[in-house]
Design an enzyme around this catalytic site. Structure first.
Site, PDB file in Angstrom:
ATOM      1  N   GLU A  19     -42.068  37.085  -6.589  1.00  0.00           N
ATOM      2  CA  GLU A  19     -42.019  38.108  -5.545  1.00  0.00           C
ATOM      3  C   GLU A  19     -43.298  38.083  -4.708  1.00  0.00           C
ATOM      4  OE1 GLU A  19     -40.101  42.343  -5.931  1.00  0.00           O
ATOM      5  OE2 GLU A  19     -42.241  42.497  -6.306  1.00  0.00           O
ATOM      6  N   HIS A  37     -39.926  47.652   2.504  1.00  0.00           N
ATOM      7  CA  HIS A  37     -41.023  46.691   2.701  1.00  0.00           C
ATOM      8  C   HIS A  37     -40.461  45.314   2.365  1.00  0.00           C
ATOM      9  CE1 HIS A  37     -41.175  47.566  -1.622  1.00  0.00           C
ATOM     10  NE2 HIS A  37     -41.601  46.320  -1.754  1.00  0.00           N
ATOM     11  N   HIS A  56     -36.743  45.401   0.562  1.00  0.00           N
ATOM     12  CA  HIS A  56     -36.164  46.283  -0.458  1.00  0.00           C
ATOM     13  C   HIS A  56     -37.040  47.521  -0.601  1.00  0.00           C
ATOM     14  CE1 HIS A  56     -38.533  44.852  -4.315  1.00  0.00           C
ATOM     15  NE2 HIS A  56     -39.319  45.104  -3.310  1.00  0.00           N
ATOM     16  N   HIS A 114     -40.775  40.986   1.208  1.00  0.00           N
ATOM     17  CA  HIS A 114     -41.434  39.964   0.385  1.00  0.00           C
ATOM     18  C   HIS A 114     -40.983  38.588   0.844  1.00  0.00           C
ATOM     19  CE1 HIS A 114     -43.080  42.687  -2.624  1.00  0.00           C
ATOM     20  NE2 HIS A 114     -41.920  43.314  -2.671  1.00  0.00           N
ATOM     21  N   CYS A 118     -43.998  50.694  -3.421  1.00  0.00           N
ATOM     22  CA  CYS A 118     -42.674  50.052  -3.456  1.00  0.00           C
ATOM     23  C   CYS A 118     -41.552  51.046  -3.201  1.00  0.00           C
ATOM     24  CB  CYS A 118     -42.449  49.354  -4.793  1.00  0.00           C
ATOM     25  SG  CYS A 118     -43.557  47.977  -5.021  1.00  0.00           S
ATOM     26  N   ASP A 143     -31.386  35.946   2.309  1.00  0.00           N
ATOM     27  CA  ASP A 143     -32.417  35.721   3.320  1.00  0.00           C
ATOM     28  C   ASP A 143     -32.270  36.681   4.502  1.00  0.00           C
ATOM     29  OD1 ASP A 143     -34.677  34.352   4.292  1.00  0.00           O
ATOM     30  OD2 ASP A 143     -33.415  33.085   5.557  1.00  0.00           O
ATOM     31  N   HIS A 144     -33.374  37.345   4.834  1.00  0.00           N
ATOM     32  CA  HIS A 144     -33.425  38.319   5.926  1.00  0.00           C
ATOM     33  C   HIS A 144     -32.468  39.483   5.718  1.00  0.00           C
ATOM     34  CE1 HIS A 144     -35.787  35.161   7.691  1.00  0.00           C
ATOM     35  NE2 HIS A 144     -36.175  35.998   8.631  1.00  0.00           N
TER      36      HIS A 144
HETATM   37 NI    NI Z   1     -41.417  45.118  -3.412  1.00  0.00          NI
END
Ligand code: NI
Length: 138
Positions: free
Chosen positions: A126, A39, A14, A41, A33, A79-80
């Site tokens: 996160e 990036h 995200h 998580h 961010c 997911d992914h």
């Molecule tokens: Ni983030």
């Protein structure tokens, strides 16, 4: 009433970026961010439900069934994925941990109720150091 928790996991990308703001303002508020090229998580999701213990099974909820619901309606969709672009139930939302947890609460509520128990808490981690807990209040 007893509380019981199932953990599930997903990886996602995200960025936190407000299109109404300048680059400088975004960088100031969101720091790394706001990185334009995203990036990732490794998220851990803890879904806590509450219910009565069934005398025949000794269970308040069948965790296998709860896991299938969480995976089908939430983690398989996240997911992914890119949380800003790929997920129907996050459309037009800033994908902060807070907003993602609230969206997951809304998605899961009817499915958890169908298992004859109630959603109590969505805990979304996160990072190892940052997590939110949502109990359904506005
Ligand atoms: Ni983030």
């Amino acid at each position: 009433m007893i509380h019981i928790t199932r953990r599930e996991h997903f990886n996602a990308a995200h960025k936190l970026y407000n299109p109404k703001w300048s680059e400088e303002q975004n960088a100031e508020v969101f720091g790394k961010c706001a990185n334009p090229n995203w990036h990732g998580h490794n998220y851990n999701l803890y879904v806590t439900v509450k219910g009565k213990v069934n005398q025949d099974t000794g269970f308040s909820v069948n965790l296998k069934e709860l896991s299938v619901i969480i995976r089908t309606y939430v983690t398989d969709k996240l997911d992914h994925k890119n949380l800003n672009m790929d997920v129907d139930f996050l459309k037009d939302l800033m994908p902060s941990t807070e907003n993602v947890a609230i969206a997951i609460w809304k998605i899961l509520t009817p499915h958890v109720n169908a298992l004859d128990c109630q959603l109590h808490c969505i805990k979304l981690c996160e990072t190892e150091n940052n997590y939110v807990e949502y109990f359904g209040e506005q």
